[in-house]
Design a protein around this motif. Structure first.
Motif, PDB file in Angstrom:
ATOM      1  N   LEU A 241       0.841  -1.195   0.000  1.00 21.03           N
ATOM      2  CA  LEU A 241       0.000   0.000   0.000  1.00 21.03           C
ATOM      3  C   LEU A 241       0.870   1.237   0.000  1.00 21.03           C
ATOM      4  O   LEU A 241       1.855   1.310   0.729  1.00 21.03           O
ATOM      5  N   TYR A 242       0.523   2.208  -0.825  1.00 19.17           N
ATOM      6  CA  TYR A 242       1.295   3.436  -0.879  1.00 19.17           C
ATOM      7  C   TYR A 242       0.412   4.610  -0.467  1.00 19.17           C
ATOM      8  O   TYR A 242      -0.665   4.804  -1.020  1.00 19.17           O
ATOM      9  N   ILE A 243       0.869   5.363   0.506  1.00 22.61           N
ATOM     10  CA  ILE A 243       0.178   6.567   0.967  1.00 22.61           C
ATOM     11  C   ILE A 243       1.090   7.747   0.650  1.00 22.61           C
ATOM     12  O   ILE A 243       2.247   7.760   1.050  1.00 22.61           O
ATOM     13  N   ASP A 244       0.577   8.730  -0.088  1.00 18.18           N
ATOM     14  CA  ASP A 244       1.379   9.897  -0.450  1.00 18.18           C
ATOM     15  C   ASP A 244       1.936  10.607   0.774  1.00 18.18           C
ATOM     16  O   ASP A 244       1.334  10.597   1.842  1.00 18.18           O
ATOM     17  N   SER A 245       3.086  11.250   0.568  1.00 25.76           N
ATOM     18  CA  SER A 245       3.633  12.100   1.624  1.00 25.76           C
ATOM     19  C   SER A 245       2.774  13.358   1.704  1.00 25.76           C
ATOM     20  O   SER A 245       2.033  13.686   0.779  1.00 25.76           O
ATOM     21  N   ILE A 246       2.870  14.047   2.803  1.00 21.37           N
ATOM     22  CA  ILE A 246       2.110  15.284   2.943  1.00 21.37           C
ATOM     23  C   ILE A 246       3.054  16.465   2.807  1.00 21.37           C
ATOM     24  O   ILE A 246       4.238  16.366   3.127  1.00 21.37           O
ATOM     25  N   SER A 247       2.528  17.583   2.313  1.00 23.67           N
ATOM     26  CA  SER A 247       3.352  18.773   2.099  1.00 23.67           C
ATOM     27  C   SER A 247       3.567  19.533   3.388  1.00 23.67           C
ATOM     28  O   SER A 247       4.685  19.894   3.743  1.00 23.67           O
ATOM     29  N   ASN A 248       2.477  19.811   4.081  1.00 23.12           N
ATOM     30  CA  ASN A 248       2.525  20.551   5.334  1.00 23.12           C
ATOM     31  C   ASN A 248       1.492  19.960   6.273  1.00 23.12           C
ATOM     32  O   ASN A 248       0.332  19.808   5.903  1.00 23.12           O
TER      33      ASN A 248
ATOM     34  N   PHE B 142     -10.109  18.582   5.873  1.00 28.62           N
ATOM     35  CA  PHE B 142      -8.829  18.428   5.190  1.00 28.62           C
ATOM     36  C   PHE B 142      -8.451  16.952   5.174  1.00 28.62           C
ATOM     37  O   PHE B 142      -9.080  16.143   5.848  1.00 28.62           O
ATOM     38  N   THR B 143      -7.447  16.607   4.386  1.00 28.98           N
ATOM     39  CA  THR B 143      -7.065  15.208   4.192  1.00 28.98           C
ATOM     40  C   THR B 143      -6.411  14.628   5.442  1.00 28.98           C
ATOM     41  O   THR B 143      -5.495  15.231   6.010  1.00 28.98           O
ATOM     42  N   VAL B 144      -6.904  13.451   5.834  1.00 30.14           N
ATOM     43  CA  VAL B 144      -6.350  12.721   6.977  1.00 30.14           C
ATOM     44  C   VAL B 144      -6.272  11.247   6.583  1.00 30.14           C
ATOM     45  O   VAL B 144      -7.196  10.722   5.966  1.00 30.14           O
ATOM     46  N   ALA B 145      -5.172  10.596   6.940  1.00 28.25           N
ATOM     47  CA  ALA B 145      -5.035   9.157   6.682  1.00 28.25           C
ATOM     48  C   ALA B 145      -4.751   8.440   7.997  1.00 28.25           C
ATOM     49  O   ALA B 145      -3.832   8.820   8.732  1.00 28.25           O
ATOM     50  N   LEU B 146      -5.548   7.423   8.285  1.00 22.15           N
ATOM     51  CA  LEU B 146      -5.318   6.552   9.427  1.00 22.15           C
ATOM     52  C   LEU B 146      -4.774   5.243   8.873  1.00 22.15           C
ATOM     53  O   LEU B 146      -5.446   4.573   8.086  1.00 22.15           O
ATOM     54  N   ILE B 147      -3.580   4.899   9.259  1.00 18.32           N
ATOM     55  CA  ILE B 147      -2.935   3.685   8.761  1.00 18.32           C
ATOM     56  C   ILE B 147      -2.789   2.724   9.942  1.00 18.32           C
ATOM     57  O   ILE B 147      -2.212   3.084  10.971  1.00 18.32           O
ATOM     58  N   ILE B 148      -3.335   1.549   9.788  1.00 12.74           N
ATOM     59  CA  ILE B 148      -3.373   0.572  10.874  1.00 12.74           C
ATOM     60  C   ILE B 148      -2.482  -0.611  10.535  1.00 12.74           C
ATOM     61  O   ILE B 148      -2.468  -1.093   9.407  1.00 12.74           O
ATOM     62  N   ASN B 149      -1.710  -1.060  11.526  1.00 16.01           N
ATOM     63  CA  ASN B 149      -0.843  -2.233  11.397  1.00 16.01           C
ATOM     64  C   ASN B 149       0.224  -2.089  10.319  1.00 16.01           C
ATOM     65  O   ASN B 149       0.538  -3.046   9.616  1.00 16.01           O
TER      66      ASN B 149
END
Length: 142
Positions: free
Chosen positions: A2-9, A35-42
């Protein structure tokens, strides 16, 4: 993978104990933001084997004491221009107010309204706190 983009700020709450990411996400009311939020589990972790993390594409005020109370291994990364500009390692706070409630039915906080629940750290090894009013012991069960 799985790839999650990096965030700018924004903010990355990293090294969250597996299973606590959703609790922190809910505690911070991140389901209500615009605004964009990502919850990544495990996610894989070299240090802990597995971890949860939260990426927030925005700056917001975080109560670091409460996050440290929930999980003292958390690292807060402040991101500016896609780079970590500041890294904050959390620890157990000496005092916690208004986060958990005393479970002692005889405590004044159980019988009186509008009293803020206050706890003081008594043992860093076990993460034990005692109620400032009745001395009831409490340990966070994440």
């Amino acid at each position: 993978m799985l790839y999650i983009d990096s965030i700018s700020n924004g903010i990355v709450i990293d090294h969250i104990k597996p299973g606590l990411g959703a609790k922190i996400f809910n505690y911070l009311d991140l389901d209500k933001v615009d605004f964009t939020v990502a919850l990544i589990i495990n996610a894989p972790s070299k240090t802990y084997g597995r971890k949860d993390l939260i990426k927030i594409e925005n700056n917001m005020d975080l109560d670091l004491r409460i996050l440290g109370f929930i999980d003292s291994n958390i690292t807060i990364n402040i991101i500016r221009d896609e780079k970590i500009s500041e890294k904050i390692n959390l620890s157990l706070p000496e005092n916690v107010e208004g986060v958990v409630e005393c479970k002692n039915p005889r405590c004044i906080t159980s019988t009186e309204r509008n009293i803020v629940h206050k706890f003081s750290l008594v043992d860093k090894e076990t993460g034990s706190y005692k109620c400032d009013y009745c001395d009831q012991l409490y340990t966070w069960e994440g």
